[in-house]
Design an enzyme around this catalytic site. Structure first.
Site, PDB file in Angstrom:
ATOM      1  N   LYS A 172      10.908   8.705 -33.423  1.00 22.70           N
ATOM      2  CA  LYS A 172      11.552   8.375 -32.153  1.00 22.70           C
ATOM      3  C   LYS A 172      13.000   7.910 -32.374  1.00 22.70           C
ATOM      4  O   LYS A 172      13.500   7.893 -33.497  1.00 22.70           O
ATOM      5  CB  LYS A 172      10.744   7.295 -31.433  1.00 22.70           C
ATOM      6  CG  LYS A 172       9.306   7.693 -31.077  1.00 22.70           C
ATOM      7  CD  LYS A 172       9.244   8.891 -30.167  1.00 22.70           C
ATOM      8  CE  LYS A 172       7.894   9.037 -29.458  1.00 22.70           C
ATOM      9  NZ  LYS A 172       6.728   9.107 -30.346  1.00 22.70           N
ATOM     10  N   HIS A 173      13.649   7.492 -31.304  1.00 26.31           N
ATOM     11  CA  HIS A 173      15.066   7.131 -31.367  1.00 26.31           C
ATOM     12  C   HIS A 173      15.343   5.964 -32.303  1.00 26.31           C
ATOM     13  O   HIS A 173      16.395   5.893 -32.946  1.00 26.31           O
ATOM     14  CB  HIS A 173      15.578   6.763 -29.979  1.00 26.31           C
ATOM     15  CG  HIS A 173      15.534   7.883 -28.994  1.00 26.31           C
ATOM     16  ND1 HIS A 173      14.376   8.263 -28.349  1.00 26.31           N
ATOM     17  CD2 HIS A 173      16.494   8.714 -28.545  1.00 26.31           C
ATOM     18  CE1 HIS A 173      14.637   9.280 -27.540  1.00 26.31           C
ATOM     19  NE2 HIS A 173      15.910   9.569 -27.638  1.00 26.31           N
TER      20      HIS A 173
END
Length: 377
Positions: free
Chosen positions: A184-185
């Site tokens: 994810k980010h």
């Protein structure tokens, strides 16, 4: 060329230092880093409250315990990871799968049609697929008109915006969930969070996160009360120390993802490779998804995956329709009319997209993809 995965964390020395500092502290769990991380996340997302938990699936489950009653019908998308609809099942509720729109997100017009036809639908679980927020005006309309509960699955979308509305701000939802898996980010290793603007929901989430237990100043020093059937979904201070460090760099990470997306967009203009959507300012790009009509190619999808992996490029497919999974077929799903999702599944795949990806690696992905698609059998 070394293997290029579809997603990958970016850990720097300050992240390592933050974790080591916490390892030397008095608290490895249920300590000050957890609260600090929750406050920082709430501020970043623009929500009043935040509860950090052990992973994104735990966030979905915990939020579903609060929102849903047994037997509730819940509109959701077939285009997500299994956890989104599984959380509905965990709560004894029933997922109703709605087809997707062209951008991969659930079709809110079809949701409105379903709500008009079935008053037993009590909630909507939209997913901000690939990082693009769900249309907030439409979501607000559905929530206010039909008085349904809304959980926004923002696992892909931290940092995204729809106008002035930020992902996980809960502007038009009861709760939002986030995930901090390494692809994810930003990452906490494993980890997740629930945001909300409701004090009542927030306090219940806190209680349920730790076995449904409550301890008040009036109790004896050793006393606590179990007031509900909760779970143990606590996150550690070690994870939250990493999360706090990563959060400081999140905007930089997202800016790089957008830069990568724009390069892909430019490369695929007027070609047989079609981006699911081009950059419009609404996505924080967890994924970069493209569509290829394989009926017009010299290669099928399986061969494309295999050849690119032979060349050290880890494309991936997000997602197999949840309602077509064997477990869900066993529950009677799989026969829904979802032509957009069916077409999407036949044509789409995700290209490598992560902040540490170099320009050279991206050029290699683009050139190799064109090369393999244009090969003659």
């Amino acid at each position: 060329m070394n293997f290029i995965p579809y997603g990958k964390q970016w850990i720097e020395q300050d992240d390592i230092d933050a974790v080591v500092e916490t390892l030397h502290s008095n608290y490895l769990t249920t300590g000050p880093k957890v609260k600090a991380f929750e406050c920082a996340l709430a501020e970043y997302c623009g929500a009043k409250y935040c509860v950090a938990v052990s992973n994104g699936t735990a966030a979905l489950h915990l939020a579903s315990i609060v929102l849903l009653n047994e037997g509730d019908k819940v509109l959701t998308t077939p285009n997500s990871f299994l956890a989104t609809s599984n959380a509905i099942l965990y709560s004894g509720a029933k997922p109703i799968f709605v087809d997707i729109a062209e951008d991969g997100n659930i079709d809110l017009d079809l949701c409105e049609k379903a709500l008009k036809e079935d008053p037993l639908i009590k909630a909507i679980y939209p997913v901000a697929f690939s990082g693009k927020m769900i249309d907030q005006k439409k979501l607000k309309h559905l929530r206010e008109t039909f008085k349904v509960k809304v959980l926004e699955d923002c696992a892909h979308a931290i940092g995204a915006k729809d106008g002035d509305i930020k992902a996980a701000s809960c502007t038009n939802s009861d709760v939002s969930i986030l995930s901090f898996h390494p692809v994810k980010h930003m990452t906490t290793g494993e980890g997740g969070a629930i945001t909300t603007n409701s004090l009542e929901i927030y306090e219940k989430l806190l209680m349920l996160r730790t076995h449904g237990m409550v301890k008040t100043p009036e109790m004896k020093p050793w006393e606590y009360e179990m007031r509900d059937l909760g779970v143990n979904y606590r996150i550690t201070d070690i994870q939250c120390a990493l999360g706090l460090s990563q959060l400081k760099k999140l905007d930089r990470f997202i800016a790089r993802r957008i830069e990568i997306a724009k390069t892909y967009d430019k490369a695929f203009q007027n070609t047989n490779i079609k981006p699911l959507y081009t950059y419009d300012g609404k996505s924080s790009y967890h994924l970069y998804v493209v569509q290829v009509d394989f009926s017009k190619q010299n290669i099928d999808k399986v061969a494309l995956f295999n050849k690119l992996r032979e060349k050290n490029i880890g494309i991936q497919l997000h997602y197999i329709p949840i309602n077509k999974q064997p477990y869900y077929r066993g529950l009677g799903y799989g026969g829904e009319s979802t032509p957009m999702m069916d077409k999407y599944y036949e044509e789409c795949f995700s290209l490598p997209m992560y902040p540490k990806m170099s320009d050279g690696e991206q050029s290699y992905v683009i050139d190799t993809l064109f090369e393999v698609l244009n090969e003659k059998n």
